[in-house]
Design a protein around this motif. Structure first.
Motif, PDB file in Angstrom:
ATOM      1  N   ASN A   1       0.853  -1.186   0.000  1.00 35.33           N
ATOM      2  CA  ASN A   1       0.000   0.000   0.000  1.00 35.33           C
ATOM      3  C   ASN A   1       0.888   1.236   0.000  1.00 35.33           C
ATOM      4  O   ASN A   1       2.067   1.169   0.351  1.00 35.33           O
ATOM      5  N   TRP A   2       0.309   2.364  -0.385  1.00 35.99           N
ATOM      6  CA  TRP A   2       1.040   3.625  -0.343  1.00 35.99           C
ATOM      7  C   TRP A   2       1.050   4.137   1.086  1.00 35.99           C
ATOM      8  O   TRP A   2       0.016   4.225   1.725  1.00 35.99           O
TER       9      TRP A   2
ATOM     10  N   ASN B   1       2.761   7.119   1.727  1.00 34.69           N
ATOM     11  CA  ASN B   1       2.619   8.528   1.382  1.00 34.69           C
ATOM     12  C   ASN B   1       2.801   8.600  -0.139  1.00 34.69           C
ATOM     13  O   ASN B   1       3.026   7.568  -0.774  1.00 34.69           O
ATOM     14  N   PRO B   2       2.717   9.775  -0.751  1.00 39.83           N
ATOM     15  CA  PRO B   2       2.793   9.831  -2.227  1.00 39.83           C
ATOM     16  C   PRO B   2       4.095   9.308  -2.840  1.00 39.83           C
ATOM     17  O   PRO B   2       4.145   9.020  -4.024  1.00 39.83           O
ATOM     18  N   GLU B   3       5.153   9.157  -2.038  1.00 38.94           N
ATOM     19  CA  GLU B   3       6.433   8.687  -2.586  1.00 38.94           C
ATOM     20  C   GLU B   3       6.844   7.304  -2.118  1.00 38.94           C
ATOM     21  O   GLU B   3       7.812   6.748  -2.625  1.00 38.94           O
ATOM     22  N   GLN B   4       6.176   6.755  -1.134  1.00 43.17           N
ATOM     23  CA  GLN B   4       6.686   5.541  -0.510  1.00 43.17           C
ATOM     24  C   GLN B   4       5.581   4.517  -0.290  1.00 43.17           C
ATOM     25  O   GLN B   4       4.476   4.849   0.135  1.00 43.17           O
ATOM     26  N   ILE B   5       5.942   3.248  -0.572  1.00 48.49           N
ATOM     27  CA  ILE B   5       5.005   2.160  -0.307  1.00 48.49           C
ATOM     28  C   ILE B   5       5.451   1.404   0.943  1.00 48.49           C
ATOM     29  O   ILE B   5       6.570   1.572   1.429  1.00 48.49           O
ATOM     30  N   THR B   6       4.559   0.562   1.431  1.00 48.72           N
ATOM     31  CA  THR B   6       4.852  -0.270   2.588  1.00 48.72           C
ATOM     32  C   THR B   6       4.215  -1.639   2.404  1.00 48.72           C
ATOM     33  O   THR B   6       3.212  -1.770   1.693  1.00 48.72           O
ATOM     34  N   PHE B   7       4.811  -2.637   3.023  1.00 49.81           N
ATOM     35  CA  PHE B   7       4.198  -3.960   3.124  1.00 49.81           C
ATOM     36  C   PHE B   7       3.544  -4.021   4.492  1.00 49.81           C
ATOM     37  O   PHE B   7       4.146  -3.629   5.494  1.00 49.81           O
TER      38      PHE B   7
ATOM     39  N   TYR C   1      14.613   3.517  -2.125  1.00 52.26           N
ATOM     40  CA  TYR C   1      14.100   3.884  -3.453  1.00 52.26           C
ATOM     41  C   TYR C   1      14.205   2.743  -4.462  1.00 52.26           C
ATOM     42  O   TYR C   1      13.230   2.416  -5.137  1.00 52.26           O
ATOM     43  N   TRP C   2      15.383   2.135  -4.598  1.00 51.23           N
ATOM     44  CA  TRP C   2      15.584   1.134  -5.647  1.00 51.23           C
ATOM     45  C   TRP C   2      14.816  -0.145  -5.390  1.00 51.23           C
ATOM     46  O   TRP C   2      14.267  -0.743  -6.317  1.00 51.23           O
ATOM     47  N   HIS C   3      14.757  -0.582  -4.149  1.00 54.90           N
ATOM     48  CA  HIS C   3      13.960  -1.771  -3.837  1.00 54.90           C
ATOM     49  C   HIS C   3      12.496  -1.523  -4.197  1.00 54.90           C
ATOM     50  O   HIS C   3      11.835  -2.372  -4.793  1.00 54.90           O
ATOM     51  N   GLN C   4      12.013  -0.348  -3.832  1.00 59.22           N
ATOM     52  CA  GLN C   4      10.620  -0.011  -4.130  1.00 59.22           C
ATOM     53  C   GLN C   4      10.368   0.037  -5.626  1.00 59.22           C
ATOM     54  O   GLN C   4       9.386  -0.512  -6.116  1.00 59.22           O
ATOM     55  N   GLU C   5      11.238   0.695  -6.373  1.00 52.54           N
ATOM     56  CA  GLU C   5      11.063   0.793  -7.824  1.00 52.54           C
ATOM     57  C   GLU C   5      11.056  -0.581  -8.476  1.00 52.54           C
ATOM     58  O   GLU C   5      10.218  -0.876  -9.338  1.00 52.54           O
ATOM     59  N   MET C   6      11.985  -1.428  -8.081  1.00 53.78           N
ATOM     60  CA  MET C   6      12.072  -2.756  -8.689  1.00 53.78           C
ATOM     61  C   MET C   6      10.889  -3.628  -8.288  1.00 53.78           C
ATOM     62  O   MET C   6      10.394  -4.412  -9.092  1.00 53.78           O
ATOM     63  N   PHE C   7      10.403  -3.461  -7.062  1.00 58.14           N
ATOM     64  CA  PHE C   7       9.205  -4.184  -6.642  1.00 58.14           C
ATOM     65  C   PHE C   7       8.014  -3.765  -7.510  1.00 58.14           C
ATOM     66  O   PHE C   7       7.279  -4.614  -8.025  1.00 58.14           O
ATOM     67  N   LEU C   8       7.826  -2.469  -7.672  1.00 63.51           N
ATOM     68  CA  LEU C   8       6.692  -1.982  -8.466  1.00 63.51           C
ATOM     69  C   LEU C   8       6.825  -2.362  -9.940  1.00 63.51           C
ATOM     70  O   LEU C   8       5.830  -2.528 -10.638  1.00 63.51           O
TER      71      LEU C   8
ATOM     72  N   TYR D   1      -1.955  -8.669  -5.511  1.00 60.65           N
ATOM     73  CA  TYR D   1      -0.667  -7.981  -5.470  1.00 60.65           C
ATOM     74  C   TYR D   1      -0.547  -6.890  -6.523  1.00 60.65           C
ATOM     75  O   TYR D   1       0.416  -6.132  -6.530  1.00 60.65           O
ATOM     76  N   LYS D   2      -1.517  -6.839  -7.425  1.00 60.51           N
ATOM     77  CA  LYS D   2      -1.433  -5.921  -8.559  1.00 60.51           C
ATOM     78  C   LYS D   2      -1.572  -4.457  -8.129  1.00 60.51           C
ATOM     79  O   LYS D   2      -0.812  -3.605  -8.556  1.00 60.51           O
ATOM     80  N   GLU D   3      -2.555  -4.203  -7.295  1.00 55.58           N
ATOM     81  CA  GLU D   3      -2.880  -2.836  -6.864  1.00 55.58           C
ATOM     82  C   GLU D   3      -2.643  -2.681  -5.357  1.00 55.58           C
ATOM     83  O   GLU D   3      -2.558  -3.674  -4.651  1.00 55.58           O
ATOM     84  N   PRO D   4      -2.585  -1.430  -4.886  1.00 56.41           N
ATOM     85  CA  PRO D   4      -2.458  -1.234  -3.438  1.00 56.41           C
ATOM     86  C   PRO D   4      -3.635  -1.892  -2.694  1.00 56.41           C
ATOM     87  O   PRO D   4      -4.712  -2.087  -3.270  1.00 56.41           O
ATOM     88  N   ILE D   5      -3.411  -2.206  -1.435  1.00 51.42           N
ATOM     89  CA  ILE D   5      -4.452  -2.814  -0.597  1.00 51.42           C
ATOM     90  C   ILE D   5      -5.664  -1.882  -0.555  1.00 51.42           C
ATOM     91  O   ILE D   5      -5.526  -0.685  -0.349  1.00 51.42           O
ATOM     92  N   LYS D   6      -6.817  -2.469  -0.734  1.00 51.01           N
ATOM     93  CA  LYS D   6      -8.066  -1.702  -0.612  1.00 51.01           C
ATOM     94  C   LYS D   6      -8.456  -1.665   0.861  1.00 51.01           C
ATOM     95  O   LYS D   6      -8.521  -2.691   1.506  1.00 51.01           O
ATOM     96  N   GLU D   7      -8.694  -0.472   1.343  1.00 54.22           N
ATOM     97  CA  GLU D   7      -9.009  -0.341   2.782  1.00 54.22           C
ATOM     98  C   GLU D   7     -10.481  -0.377   3.039  1.00 54.22           C
ATOM     99  O   GLU D   7     -11.298  -0.147   2.268  1.00 54.22           O
TER     100      GLU D   7
END
Length: 133
Positions: A34-35, A37-43, A59-66, A127-133
Motif C-alpha cells: 500500500n502507499w 505517502n505519495p512517494e513511498q510504499i509499505t508492506f 528507493y531502488w527496492h521499491q522501484e524494482m518491486f513496483l 498484489y497488482k494494486e495497493p491494498i483496498k481499505e
C-alpha cells in the motif's frame, strides 16, 4: 564527430549479467502493499503473534518491486534501467547490472516480495494494486 555514436560506446560492458544464471527469468510481485505517502510504499503483514508489521524500502527496492510485473526478464529489465538513466541524462553506473541483480535477489530472498519465473506471469490480483481499505 557523431555524438550519437559516442553514446553507445559509453555503455559499460555489464559482465556480471552475462554470466548470471537466472538472467532469463521473469520476476513478479508476490506481496500485498500500500502507499504510505505519495512517494513511498509499505508492506503490511501480520506476524505470528497477530501484530501488524510494516516494512518500507529504499528507493531502488521499491522501484524494482513496483516494476515486478512478470512480463520482462531480468536481462530485459537492465535495458529498462539503462533507458531510464539515459532519459534522465545521468551517467550509467558500470555496476548497474550487479546492483540490479543484488536488489532483485534481496526482494526475493530477504523480503519474499518477488518470485523468479521461467515464463511470463500475470501479477495475482491481490498484489497488482495497493491494498483496498
Amino acid at each position: 564527430m557523431f555524438s550519437f555514436l559516442k553514446k553507445k560506446k559509453d555503455l559499460p560492458e555489464f559482465d556480471f549479467i552475462k554470466s548470471y544464471s537466472e538472467k532469463e527469468k521473469y520476476f513478479v510481485r508476490t506481496k500485498k502493499w500500500n502507499w504510505l505517502n505519495p512517494e513511498q510504499i509499505t508492506f503490511l503483514e501480520k506476524d505470528s503473534d497477530g501484530k501488524v508489521k510494516m516494512t518500507t524500502m529504499d528507493y531502488w527496492h521499491q522501484e524494482m518491486f513496483l516494476d515486478a510485473d512478470g512480463q520482462k526478464t531480468i536481462s530485459e529489465y537492465l535495458s529498462v534501467l539503462i533507458n531510464q538513466f539515459r532519459d534522465s541524462k545521468m551517467d550509467i553506473p558500470s555496476d548497474l547490472d550487479k546492483f540490479m541483480v543484488e536488489t532483485l535477489l534481496s526482494l526475493k530472498t530477504d523480503l519474499n516480495a518477488i518470485e523468479f519465473m521461467d515464463l511470463p506471469t500475470e501479477v495475482k490480483a491481490e498484489y497488482k494494486e495497493p491494498i483496498k481499505e
